[in-house]
Write an enzyme that holds these catalytic residues in place. Structure first.
Site, mmCIF file in Angstrom:
data_model
loop_
_atom_site.group_PDB
_atom_site.id
_atom_site.type_symbol
_atom_site.label_atom_id
_atom_site.label_comp_id
_atom_site.label_asym_id
_atom_site.label_seq_id
_atom_site.Cartn_x
_atom_site.Cartn_y
_atom_site.Cartn_z
ATOM 1 N N GLU A 15 -5.529 -8.525 0.826
ATOM 2 C CA GLU A 15 -6.213 -8.156 2.075
ATOM 3 C C GLU A 15 -7.671 -7.884 1.789
ATOM 4 O O GLU A 15 -8.016 -7.207 0.805
ATOM 5 C CB GLU A 15 -5.635 -6.871 2.690
ATOM 6 C CG GLU A 15 -4.302 -7.024 3.342
ATOM 7 C CD GLU A 15 -3.802 -5.723 3.974
ATOM 8 O OE1 GLU A 15 -4.630 -4.867 4.378
ATOM 9 O OE2 GLU A 15 -2.573 -5.558 4.031
ATOM 10 N N GLU A 26 0.795 -1.224 0.000
ATOM 11 C CA GLU A 26 0.000 0.000 0.000
ATOM 12 C C GLU A 26 0.831 1.278 0.000
ATOM 13 O O GLU A 26 0.798 2.055 0.964
ATOM 14 C CB GLU A 26 -0.961 0.000 1.196
ATOM 15 C CG GLU A 26 -1.888 -1.201 1.224
ATOM 16 C CD GLU A 26 -2.884 -1.162 2.383
ATOM 17 O OE1 GLU A 26 -2.730 -0.311 3.271
ATOM 18 O OE2 GLU A 26 -3.818 -1.976 2.390
HETATM 19 O O1 IFM Z 1 -4.319 -3.046 9.141
HETATM 20 C C1 IFM Z 1 -4.248 -2.539 7.868
HETATM 21 C C2 IFM Z 1 -3.082 -3.123 7.107
HETATM 22 O O2 IFM Z 1 -1.869 -2.933 7.766
HETATM 23 C C3 IFM Z 1 -2.964 -2.476 5.743
HETATM 24 N N1 IFM Z 1 -4.212 -2.521 5.060
HETATM 25 C C4 IFM Z 1 -5.400 -2.114 5.736
HETATM 26 C C5 IFM Z 1 -5.496 -2.816 7.078
HETATM 27 C C6 IFM Z 1 -6.782 -2.386 7.812
HETATM 28 O O3 IFM Z 1 -6.783 -1.008 7.990
#
Ligand code: IFM
Length: 439
Positions: A346, A161
């Site tokens: 994710e 990210e």
């Molecule tokens: O916890 C975070 C993760 O580290 C990166 N992506 C989003 C998740 C939830 O906010």
């Protein structure tokens, strides 16, 4: 989704679970500094102990294996494995070596993220991602780590990210290092992406059999008002969240509209050859998806986020909108001719989970996950090449500026005792995966 070679996994990140921030020669990271500053993190929480995974890694691997997943996505903490002079820190390296070995012994595939936000503080002291040199230091770190773990990793992701690192960290100051200037954000993004591109040849050279890629968070933007200005606002939102990252990676250029319409005067310094480095081919793209936003025009050249009333939301306040994942995947395929295979790296939900009589009833998470699995299946039916899905997260953990209050785990953590309790969602996932084995 009973597609045979589809990979199901769970994900975490170093700073969010490891704790042990001073153990075995680990150096301070920007998140140690940021979370120690009053007012930056809810309840002044820090990653100092977190889930104590640094000491509980063996039983945590058993826990992962007990879920019946195929893979585990973890990240390596740069400040654990390299000293200030760029020399290896053997004790830190050995920790991940043991972890990777045990995962392999349990038959789990290993998806390793090289940078999930824990920049060594000594590099931030020299400008962090605003300093072009950090991109080169990153590629040296990647060179070290990929030589060290050659043959032990199935897939390497350079960055997690970069949008969050650049925008939240340098653009608006909600994340470490806490700077707030859009011009900083665009320059930090450029250096992050440059670091990604510079690291790819080292990965290819040192560990040629492993897949190489990057993870981007993406957001769906729509509008409840059908005026041209509001539709344009929704488009600009997606441009800023998604194409700012995907454009350079997949087309070798920043999207039109970003540095003129949305952020005039914020063009980063780009040296000749940079865009070719950033656009180097990758084997996969990791996609992190959580929610949709409702946008309206701000009356100028930007957008404003106007939350919809009466929609389902999570503990984060994020709207539950599975269709957004499907729409984005299909849209990326249409927009990016060379879109590589995708992993959903994710997806998940925070909820205010409590242990009652030994059970955690997180039915909203079960429903959320099922609806998002279906959205991915629909995108695959529409021709998008999705190869796997990782739930965020294996266990409750340090949710950055929200500390420990927001619980994303399939496994509940009691932070006073470090007891791990499988939530109903973990059991449902295990049953779902066991069912797949039978088909
Ligand atoms: O916890 C975070 C993760 O580290 C990166 N992506 C989003 C998740 C939830 O906010």
């Amino acid at each position: 989704m009973a597609r045979r070679d589809f990979i199901w996994g769970v994900a975490t990140a170093s700073y969010q679970i490891e704790g042990a921030v001073r153990a075995d020669g680990r150096l301070p990271s920007i998140w140690d500094t940021f979370s120690a500053e009053p007012g930056k993190v809810l309840h002044s929480d820090t990653g100092e102990v977190a889930c104590d995974h640094y000491h509980r890694w063996e039983s945590d691997v058993d826990l992962i294996a007990s879920l019946g997943v195929d893979a585990y996505r973890l990240s390596i903490a740069w400040p654990r494995v390299m000293d200030e002079k760029g020399r290896p820190n053997r004790r830190g390296l050995d920790f991940y070596k043991r972890l990777l070995d045990r995962l392999a012994a349990k038959g789990l595939r290993r998806f390793v993220t090289l940078y999930h936000w824990d920049l060594p503080q000594h590099l931030e002291d020299r400008g962090g991602w605003l300093n072009r040199d950090t991109a080169y230091r990153f590629s040296e770190y990647v060179d070290l780590v990929s030589r060290e773990y050659e043959g032990q990793v199935d897939a390497w992701a350079t960055l997690n990210e970069p949008w969050c690192s650049a925008y939240l960290g340098y653009g608006i100051g909600h994340h470490a290092p806490g700077l707030a200037n859009i011009r900083y954000a665009t320059q930090a993004m450029h250096h992050l992406l440059l670091g990604h591109g510079l690291a790819l040849p080292a990965l290819e050279r040192n560990d040629p059999r492993a897949k190489r890629g990057i993870v981007a968070n993406v957001g769906r933007g729509t509008t409840d008002r059908n005026t041209p200005a509001d539709c344009e606002a929704a488009r600009l939102y997606e441009l800023q969240h998604n194409d700012w990252v995907l454009g350079p990676l997949l087309k070798g250029e920043y999207p039109a509209g970003l540095f003129d319409t949305l952020w005039p005067g914020s063009l980063p310094l780009v040296l000749p050859g940079d865009m070719e480095i950033i656009g180097r081919p990758i084997d996969f793209l990791g996609i992190n998806y959580y929610f949709r936003s409702n946008l309206r025009s701000d009356g100028a050249h930007g957008f404003q986020d106007v939350p919809l009333e009466g929609v389902e939301r999570t503990q984060m306040g994020w709207e539950v909108y599975p269709q957004g994942l499907q729409d984005l995947l299909v849209g990326f395929k249409a927009r990016y001719a060379n879109l590589p295979p995708i992993y959903i790296t994710e997806n998940g939900i925070a909820s205010d989970d409590q242990v009652v009589d030994g059970e955690v009833d997180d039915s909203q998470r079960i429903s959320f996950l099922n609806r998002h699995f279906a959205a991915v299946a629909n995108a695959m039916d529409a021709g998008v090449d999705v190869r796997g899905y990782y739930v965020w997260s294996l266990m409750d953990n340090f949710e950055w500026a929200f500390g420990y209050e927001r619980r994303f785990g399939l496994v509940h953590i009691n932070y006073a005792t470090q007891a791990r309790t499988l939530k109903r969602s973990a059991k449902a996932l295990r049953a779902f995966l066991a069912e797949r084995e039978k088909t």
